[in-house]
Design an enzyme around this catalytic site. Structure first.
Site, mmCIF file in Angstrom:
data_model
loop_
_atom_site.group_PDB
_atom_site.id
_atom_site.type_symbol
_atom_site.label_atom_id
_atom_site.label_comp_id
_atom_site.label_asym_id
_atom_site.label_seq_id
_atom_site.Cartn_x
_atom_site.Cartn_y
_atom_site.Cartn_z
ATOM 1 C CD GLU A 82 38.990 41.123 43.976
ATOM 2 O OE1 GLU A 82 39.907 40.974 44.804
ATOM 3 O OE2 GLU A 82 38.999 40.601 42.843
ATOM 4 C CG ASP A 98 42.529 42.071 46.150
ATOM 5 O OD1 ASP A 98 42.985 42.054 44.987
ATOM 6 O OD2 ASP A 98 41.811 41.150 46.617
ATOM 7 C CB ILE A 100 42.170 36.694 48.883
ATOM 8 C CG1 ILE A 100 41.517 36.276 50.190
ATOM 9 C CG2 ILE A 100 43.291 35.707 48.503
ATOM 10 C CD1 ILE A 100 40.902 34.866 50.161
ATOM 11 C CG ASP A 101 46.210 40.725 44.552
ATOM 12 O OD1 ASP A 101 45.300 40.926 43.730
ATOM 13 O OD2 ASP A 101 47.411 40.749 44.226
ATOM 14 C CB THR A 103 41.001 34.903 44.530
ATOM 15 O OG1 THR A 103 40.771 36.087 45.298
ATOM 16 C CG2 THR A 103 39.875 33.926 44.812
ATOM 17 C CG ASP A 226 43.704 43.547 41.297
ATOM 18 O OD1 ASP A 226 43.031 43.702 40.262
ATOM 19 O OD2 ASP A 226 43.469 42.652 42.144
HETATM 20 C C1 LIP Z 1 44.531 38.852 40.522
HETATM 21 C C2 LIP Z 1 45.682 39.775 40.230
HETATM 22 C C3 LIP Z 1 46.643 39.149 39.233
HETATM 23 C C4 LIP Z 1 45.911 38.844 37.955
HETATM 24 C C5 LIP Z 1 44.808 37.869 38.246
HETATM 25 C C6 LIP Z 1 43.819 38.441 39.278
HETATM 26 P P1 LIP Z 1 42.574 38.687 42.295
HETATM 27 O O1 LIP Z 1 43.660 39.499 41.407
HETATM 28 O O2 LIP Z 1 46.358 40.059 41.421
HETATM 29 O O3 LIP Z 1 47.735 39.975 38.956
HETATM 30 O O4 LIP Z 1 46.804 38.322 37.009
HETATM 31 O O5 LIP Z 1 44.138 37.568 37.051
HETATM 32 O O6 LIP Z 1 43.180 39.557 38.722
HETATM 33 O O7 LIP Z 1 41.408 38.447 41.366
HETATM 34 O O8 LIP Z 1 43.187 37.413 42.755
HETATM 35 O O9 LIP Z 1 42.218 39.636 43.416
#
Ligand code: LIP
Length: 277
Positions: A82, A98, A100-101, A103, A226
């Protein structure tokens, strides 16, 4: 004379074992860094698609740790991360990361965030690991071998008798126009289901479907990093994943649910326009 088919199967099995071990250790190390090394004054290092699409120094540090660890052990593999990791490699294996998923959750000190690492072989996800350190859980799957939370096998929740008893997860994008369109879908869905949860991490939401903690999860606008690992874990837990009818889970739309609920939700989401802004 050894059977070539058995030799190939054994070699594939050994490869997948190695990919899983590498992914688990990389996710563990990144998770420890993120959990124990989070600065008290963590701020926004940069923004991407909008002022609320943020990157922190820890996203960057996590991706650097993961790609460095994997690169040392598998120097011929490719990467898609990412935060910018991008290489083709020569081995046919590409790591989709990813760092940190969730974030925004991590930035605010909320616990629902994860490290998501998937390995693709010739474009097919064959290994997926999602580490959720604040939950003390690591979800994993290898193609054809089932899904696990820590060392316990997991399986999707049996479909509820009625859509009105389904607990759905979803998420929202970072662009105003998309959020407005997503709110319209939620407005129509909410009276028709048990409830809706917005956890903030697609990877965790997909793993919650795998573990039976959500009946279904859908979202528009996800990136490959993601969903790559979490969608494999959901599938290996017996759930169906997809997008619009006849399409795979993608940026356009991602849906994961038990098979019976999936068959109800997919046409409904299509009718509600959950796949466009
Ligand atoms: C997140 C996703 C989440 C979505 C957020 C964001 P990130 O990914 O995991 O489902 O609703 O808007 O996209 O940006 O934290 O890697």
């Amino acid at each position: 004379m050894p059977d070539p088919l058995q030799t190939d199967a054994a070699q594939t099995g050994a490869l997948y074992d190695e990919l899983l071990d590498v992914a688990l250790e990389a996710a563990h190390r990144a998770g420890v860094l993120l959990r124990d090394g989070r600065p008290a004054d963590l701020g926004v290092a940069a923004t991407k698609s909008s002022p609320i699409d943020v990157v922190t120094e820890m996203d960057l540090a996590s991706e650097k740790l993961i790609t460095g660890f994997i690169g040392e052990r598998r120097p011929d593999d490719g990467f898609l991360g990412e935060e910018g990791a991008s290489s083709t490699g020569t081995s046919g294996i590409r790591w989709v990361i990813d760092p940190i998923d969730g974030t925004v959750n991590y930035l605010y000190g909320l616990p629902s965030w994860a490290v998501s690492i998937a390995a693709e072989q010739d474009g097919e996800v064959v290994v997926g690991v999602v580490a959720a350190p604040m939950r003390g859980e690591t979800y994993r799957a290898v193609l054809g071998r089932g899904a696990f939370s820590n060392d316990e096998p997991v399986h999707h929740r049996p479909a509820p008798p009625e859509l009105s008893q389904a607990l759905l997860g979803t998420g929202f994008g970072y662009l105003v126009e998309r959020r407005a369109a997503q709110a319209e879908v939620v407005r129509t869905l909410l009276p028709r289901v048990r409830d809706i949860r917005r956890g903030g991490s697609a990877a965790i939401d997909l793993c919650d479907v795998a573990c039976g903690r959500l009946d279904a999860y859908y979202e528009r606008g996800l990136n490959p990093w993601d969903l790559a690992a979490g969608a494999l874990i959901a599938r290996e837990a017996g759930a169906l994943t997809g997008g619009r009818p006849g399409r795979s889970a993608s940026h356009e739309l991602t849906l994961a649910a038990s098979p019976a609920l999936f068959e109800q939700l997919q046409p409904l989401l299509d009718e509600l326009g959950a796949w466009h802004d």
